[in-house]
Structures are given as C-alpha cells and as structure tokens.
Write a protein that holds these residues in place. Structure first.
Motif, PDB file in Angstrom:
ATOM      1  N   SER A  42       0.847  -1.191   0.000  1.00  0.00           N
ATOM      2  CA  SER A  42       0.000   0.000   0.000  1.00  0.00           C
ATOM      3  C   SER A  42       0.880   1.237   0.000  1.00  0.00           C
ATOM      4  CB  SER A  42      -0.893  -0.003   1.242  1.00  0.00           C
ATOM      5  OG  SER A  42      -1.588   1.220   1.344  1.00  0.00           O
ATOM      6  N   CYS A 150      -8.670  -1.852  -2.486  1.00  0.00           N
ATOM      7  CA  CYS A 150      -8.235  -0.844  -1.517  1.00  0.00           C
ATOM      8  C   CYS A 150      -7.997  -1.467  -0.147  1.00  0.00           C
ATOM      9  CB  CYS A 150      -9.241   0.290  -1.426  1.00  0.00           C
ATOM     10  SG  CYS A 150     -10.763  -0.091  -0.589  1.00  0.00           S
ATOM     11  N   CYS A 156      -2.453   0.805   8.600  1.00  0.00           N
ATOM     12  CA  CYS A 156      -2.133  -0.540   8.141  1.00  0.00           C
ATOM     13  C   CYS A 156      -1.528  -1.338   9.297  1.00  0.00           C
ATOM     14  CB  CYS A 156      -1.146  -0.438   6.988  1.00  0.00           C
ATOM     15  SG  CYS A 156      -1.153  -1.857   5.918  1.00  0.00           S
ATOM     16  N   ASN A 172      -5.535   5.123  -0.100  1.00  0.00           N
ATOM     17  CA  ASN A 172      -5.761   3.744   0.344  1.00  0.00           C
ATOM     18  C   ASN A 172      -6.095   2.821  -0.832  1.00  0.00           C
ATOM     19  OD1 ASN A 172      -8.425   4.778  -0.011  1.00  0.00           O
ATOM     20  ND2 ASN A 172      -9.221   3.297   1.453  1.00  0.00           N
ATOM     21  N   TRP A 175      -1.170   1.363  -4.917  1.00  0.00           N
ATOM     22  CA  TRP A 175      -0.260   0.277  -4.594  1.00  0.00           C
ATOM     23  C   TRP A 175       1.082   0.491  -5.272  1.00  0.00           C
ATOM     24  CZ3 TRP A 175      -2.387  -3.042  -1.105  1.00  0.00           C
ATOM     25  CH2 TRP A 175      -3.785  -2.979  -0.965  1.00  0.00           C
TER      26      TRP A 175
END
Length: 181
Positions: A42, A150, A156, A172, A175
């Motif tokens: 992420s 997402c 996280c 969010n 990547w």
C-alpha cells in the motif's frame, strides 16, 4: 611478421568468445516483472504487503490481507498479461493456479485461475498508473470495471483487509510493486 598476422585474428577471436561468454543471457518470462514474484504494498505504508492469508499454500477462497514482509511466497505476485486484453492476472507465487479475483463480495479473495473468456473478465485486473510517490515509486490502481482494490483500515497493520470498493480517489487505493529475485 607473418606469424604476427596469424596471431592477431586468433587473439580477436578469443577476445570475442570471452566477451560473449561474459554477457548475460535473457530469457522470456511469463511475468512482466520478476520470476520469483513481486511484493504489492500500500502507498499508505510500504512496510506491509498484500498477503494471501494462509500458513500454507493458498487455494481458491483464501482471503487477502496486509502483513509485514516475512519473505514468504504468499506475499509475492506474478503479474501476467491476460491474452488479448489490457488486463493482468495477479497470480500468487506460492500457488500459480490461484489469482486475485472479484467474487461478488467486497472482501478480496483468491480464485482458481480461469483462462476462458469469462474467467478473464472476472479475474483480469487493470493496473492503472497514478503518478509517482515522493520517493520515485510508481503508484498503481488495481481496477476492475466497477471496483478498485483498496485497504480499508486507516492504519495498516498485520491482518488489515484488502477489499473491492468504489473509487474514492484516496491513497488507500494505490499500490506499489517491488521486484524480488
């Protein structure tokens, strides 16, 4: 002088053979990235990676979560082009017969890789480039026709769920891919 003329071509031939042997040989790989798989992290926190949530070999139905980097192949993904499309299969390096799929639920899971047209439509994911991070990493959106993969947690942590939700334009849903060899 004639023996010198004979030695020069032999020397050049020997030199050419040494250079040819020293050059690396490149083979085609089905993955657009590395052969051992890539991590998918992420943008919010690259310490955590997209993970097939299992202690063993992932199978169809295995949930996708975030987990700190353990070096496991359950956290590595081969990104393979779906034939005749602009979409990719994200197949798990620990079991290449399972791919990230949309299964009708928001919770992201793996499914058995299906090479039929219907399978490509439900398992093919578009990787949309969304610029770079301040560190220079390319940001990607993982997109289905209606949903985006997402991270739902604001922070996280190990076990945070990955879900298919509508686009919200926030980080969010972005990547980063990192190569592993």
């Amino acid at each position: 002088m004639s023996s010198m003329k004979k030695r020069i071509p032999m020397f050049l031939l020997a030199l050419a053979m040494m250079v040819a042997m020293a050059l690396p040989t490149f083979a085609d790989s089905p993955s657009v990235y590395s052969s051992l798989g890539d991590s998918v992290s992420s943008v919010q926190n690259t310490y955590y990676q997209l993970n097939a949530a299992t202690e063993g070999t992932p199978v169809a139905g295995t949930l996708l979560t975030m987990w700190h980097n353990t070096g496991s192949n359950t956290q590595r993904w081969d990104i393979v082009t779906c034939p005749g499309t602009a979409y990719y299969w994200f197949q798990n390096a620990a079991n290449k017969s399972v791919v990230i799929s949309y299964n009708g639920n928001t919770q992201a899971r793996l499914a058995a890789k299906n090479t039929s047209t219907y399978g490509i439509q439900t398992q093919g994911i578009k990787s949309v480039t969304e610029g770079n991070t301040s560190e220079g990493f390319v940001k990607h959106g993982l997109v289905l026709p209606t949903y985006v993969l997402c991270l739902t947690a604001s922070q996280c942590s190990d076990g945070s769920q990955a879900q298919w939700l509508a686009s919200n334009g926030k980080s969010n849903q972005l990547w980063i891919y990192a190569k592993y060899y």
